[in-house]
Design a protein around this motif. Structure first.
Motif, mmCIF file in Angstrom:
data_model
loop_
_atom_site.group_PDB
_atom_site.id
_atom_site.type_symbol
_atom_site.label_atom_id
_atom_site.label_comp_id
_atom_site.label_asym_id
_atom_site.label_seq_id
_atom_site.Cartn_x
_atom_site.Cartn_y
_atom_site.Cartn_z
ATOM 1 N N TYR A 88 16.958 18.959 -4.573
ATOM 2 C CA TYR A 88 17.525 18.049 -5.583
ATOM 3 C C TYR A 88 19.038 17.897 -5.391
ATOM 4 O O TYR A 88 19.603 16.816 -5.599
ATOM 5 N N SER A 89 19.676 18.984 -5.002
ATOM 6 C CA SER A 89 21.135 18.951 -4.847
ATOM 7 C C SER A 89 21.578 18.339 -3.527
ATOM 8 O O SER A 89 22.727 17.890 -3.396
ATOM 9 N N SER A 90 20.685 18.274 -2.546
ATOM 10 C CA SER A 90 21.099 17.823 -1.212
ATOM 11 C C SER A 90 20.436 16.527 -0.755
ATOM 12 O O SER A 90 20.868 15.933 0.244
ATOM 13 N N ASN A 91 19.412 16.091 -1.457
ATOM 14 C CA ASN A 91 18.647 14.920 -1.015
ATOM 15 C C ASN A 91 18.665 13.858 -2.114
ATOM 16 O O ASN A 91 18.178 14.079 -3.221
ATOM 17 N N ALA A 92 19.208 12.703 -1.802
ATOM 18 C CA ALA A 92 19.307 11.621 -2.789
ATOM 19 C C ALA A 92 17.939 11.126 -3.227
ATOM 20 O O ALA A 92 17.759 10.710 -4.376
ATOM 21 N N THR A 111 14.105 24.541 -14.689
ATOM 22 C CA THR A 111 13.080 24.007 -13.795
ATOM 23 C C THR A 111 13.211 22.505 -13.604
ATOM 24 O O THR A 111 12.542 21.934 -12.740
ATOM 25 N N TYR A 112 14.071 21.880 -14.379
ATOM 26 C CA TYR A 112 14.118 20.413 -14.379
ATOM 27 C C TYR A 112 14.381 19.844 -12.986
ATOM 28 O O TYR A 112 13.682 18.922 -12.528
ATOM 29 N N ALA A 113 15.374 20.361 -12.275
ATOM 30 C CA ALA A 113 15.725 19.809 -10.962
ATOM 31 C C ALA A 113 14.558 19.907 -9.990
ATOM 32 O O ALA A 113 14.246 18.947 -9.267
ATOM 33 N N SER A 132 9.852 26.464 -6.437
ATOM 34 C CA SER A 132 10.854 26.015 -7.402
ATOM 35 C C SER A 132 12.262 26.058 -6.797
ATOM 36 O O SER A 132 13.055 25.111 -6.952
ATOM 37 N N LEU A 133 12.583 27.137 -6.079
ATOM 38 C CA LEU A 133 13.918 27.265 -5.486
ATOM 39 C C LEU A 133 14.157 26.209 -4.405
ATOM 40 O O LEU A 133 15.234 25.594 -4.348
ATOM 41 N N ARG A 134 13.175 25.990 -3.540
ATOM 42 C CA ARG A 134 13.342 25.020 -2.455
ATOM 43 C C ARG A 134 13.488 23.603 -2.997
ATOM 44 O O ARG A 134 14.295 22.808 -2.491
ATOM 45 N N LEU A 135 12.723 23.271 -4.025
ATOM 46 C CA LEU A 135 12.799 21.934 -4.597
ATOM 47 C C LEU A 135 14.108 21.734 -5.365
ATOM 48 O O LEU A 135 14.671 20.628 -5.371
ATOM 49 N N SER A 151 12.377 16.792 -8.451
ATOM 50 C CA SER A 151 12.274 16.637 -6.995
ATOM 51 C C SER A 151 10.835 16.452 -6.557
ATOM 52 O O SER A 151 10.530 15.613 -5.697
ATOM 53 N N TRP A 152 9.954 17.259 -7.110
ATOM 54 C CA TRP A 152 8.557 17.194 -6.677
ATOM 55 C C TRP A 152 7.966 15.811 -6.899
ATOM 56 O O TRP A 152 7.380 15.213 -5.986
ATOM 57 N N PHE A 153 8.120 15.273 -8.109
ATOM 58 C CA PHE A 153 7.483 13.984 -8.405
ATOM 59 C C PHE A 153 8.259 12.810 -7.811
ATOM 60 O O PHE A 153 7.687 11.733 -7.592
ATOM 61 N N ALA A 154 9.547 13.019 -7.513
ATOM 62 C CA ALA A 154 10.294 11.977 -6.819
ATOM 63 C C ALA A 154 9.872 11.881 -5.366
ATOM 64 O O ALA A 154 9.769 10.779 -4.798
#
Length: 533
Positions: free
Chosen positions: A183-187, A247-249, A176-179, A253-256
């Protein structure tokens, strides 16, 4: 032993060796005896005398030499000649039973020093020359002590298991933390889900819409992946994944970054639904403001519990009922589906601890006969742990309001995989009934039922449930260790309801592979967080 014939052959005398005691004397009439008769008599006596000698010797060895009369000898020989043995062993057993009954009704004296082992007990018996009663009393004390220690260990094990089930594993927390950081660093991790051209399909009723509410990213990935891989027409699948704000971010990220094309996935946080306000959802206000609720689910679960009068199974049930997930809005969210998805007519709601093993598209073809909820009933199976649940398993029928309004023998049904006819639901007062009973339980200090969201749903959906074939939904993989593997393989949906989730170390090893087969261990995030290593 001596045999004497009189000179006239008129008598035969059998005497002891010293001659002082005549054992047997036979008088023979001269006129009526023949040599043949005499011969036969001697022959018979020659046959019997060795046996008489052996019996006499045995009795002498047992102490008959202390007897001073034939009466004493008769008492010894009589039972043996009649085939009966000495009953001293039976008397010993009867006496011991009597002592055991006396000790069973007695209390163990305070301060009685109990041996720590059987070897020590034997040693102390030899040294202190315990009586049978002393031995039985000490043995009872040792057994009662062992029972107490076993019970305490069992309750401690249940508490540790409860904490393990409630905690977030390090690997999942890492994921969760890595994803979230991604989210904050990867478009790419922030790209719109689904893409703009697919947005109209989110409300298209010709598609098969699944709803999943969870804050567990790994579990969500397994539910979505297993559904898509098991589908015969994955291009017709639309997943609506709902999570909380924290957990939203990471979920997005995971499904994106891991699309499940051709299926469509939408990820939304509860904070993005305008309808989910305190005014519309009393559960939110209750969870935030009711001190008793937080104390019940997060407090000391042993304080106030009389463990001496509680069975481990009952205690385990109470612990499971006090899982913190039951006060999460994500767990209550399914009762608001008609409002959250106002443009949809039918959805399948899935819990995050399920695995899909068969194409679920036929669920949309089931005729619910005007009912709202298509569910598997849990009162008609052979398994007493999983499929024998009625209302009395969930409700406190000593409460007057429960006793007045509910039938204890009414069949229960399962959450976890449900077909909801939202069009029919909007014509009912299911939500208002759910809220009303929640409020009553709060007024009663949570004494009306013990399990979180299912009991009020059992009441609210009463009369609105259509039973479906049990092969669609198999339950109990999270608490039934003896689950039949062949039945697991045949079920369309397997449900790890219970504490032993497959992503936890306390999960059942032989049932975990049905879940882990859908975990992508080649994924960098999964590998770097050492999931289930």
């Amino acid at each position: 032993m001596q045999l004497h014939f009189s000179p006239s052959m008129r008598s035969i005398t059998i005497s002891s060796r010293n001659g002082f005691i005549d054992l047997m004397k036979i008088k023979v009439a001269a006129r009526h005896i023949s040599y043949r008769t005499l011969f036969h008599t001697i022959l018979i006596l020659a046959f019997l005398l060795p046996f008489v000698f052996i019996l006499t010797a045995v009795v002498t060895l047992e102490g008959v030499n202390k007897c001073s009369s034939f009466d004493c000898l008769g008492r010894r020989l009589g039972p043996k000649l009649l085939g009966r043995g000495d009953d001293s062993g039976q008397r010993l057993v009867r006496d011991f039973y009597k002592i055991l009954n006396q000790v069973n009704a007695a209390e163990i004296p305070n301060g009685l020093k109990l041996p720590e082992s059987f070897a020590q007990l034997v040693s102390e018996m030899k040294n202190n020359k315990y009586t049978a009663k002393d031995f039985a009393l000490i043995l009872k004390g040792m057994m009662e002590r062992s029972d107490r220690e076993i019970r305490e260990s069992k309750f401690a094990e249940l508490m540790n298991k409860h904490f393990a089930a409630s905690a977030i594993p390090k690997g999942i927390h890492c994921l969760s933390l890595r994803l979230t950081d991604e989210y904050s660093s990867n478009a790419h991790a922030r790209k719109q889900l689904p893409s703009p051209e697919l947005l109209p399909l989110l409300s298209n009723n010709s598609y098969h819409h699944f709803v999943l509410s969870t804050d567990n990213i790994l579990a969500a990935s397994v539910v979505v992946s297993s559904t898509v891989q098991s589908s015969l027409r994955p291009e017709k699948i639309v997943f609506h994944v709902i999570t909380d704000k924290k957990t939203y971010a990471g979920m997005h990220s995971w499904f994106a970054l891991n699309p499940v094309s051709p299926a469509i996935v939408e990820v939304k946080g509860v904070h993005q639904f305008d309808w989910l306000t305190r005014e519309n959802v009393p559960v939110l206000e209750a969870v935030e403001n009711h001190i008793g609720i937080r104390a019940y689910y997060h407090g000391n679960h042993i304080a106030g519990a009389n463990l001496s009068e509680t069975t481990p199974r009952t205690f385990a049930s109470k612990l499971q009922a006090r899982s913190p997930k039951y006060i999460s809005i994500l767990n209550h969210l399914r009762i608001y589906l008609p409002e959250l998805f106002s443009h949809l007519d039918k959805v399948v709601f899935l819990d995050d601890d399920v695995v899909i093993q068969r194409d679920l598209s036929p669920l949309w073809e089931i005729d619910l006969a005007g009912k709202v909820n298509g569910a598997v009933e849990t009162c008609k199976g052979e398994d007493e742990w999983v499929m024998s649940k009625r209302f009395w398993n969930y409700f406190n029928f000593s409460h007057p309001l429960v006793a007045k309004n509910l039938n204890p023998d009414e069949c229960a049904w399962a959450y976890g995989m449900n077909i909801f006819d939202l069009h029919a639901w909007r014509k009912t007062n299911i939500r208002d009934t759910y809220h009303a009973w929640l409020k009553e339980n709060l007024k009663s200090n949570l004494t009306m039922w013990k399990l979180g969201t299912l009991p009020p749903a059992l009441i609210a959906f009463k009369g609105h449930v259509h039973p479906i074939n049990p092969s669609w939904h198999m339950l109990g993989l999270g608490y039934q260790n003896k689950t039949d593997i062949e039945s697991v393989k045949k079920a369309a949906v397997i449900h790890y309801n219970g504490q032993s989730k497959p992503w936890l170390q306390i999960g059942f090893e032989h049932l975990r592979p049905f879940w882990t087969k859908y975990v992508n261990y080649s994924n960098d995030f999964i590998r770097n967080c050492h999931i289930l290593e």
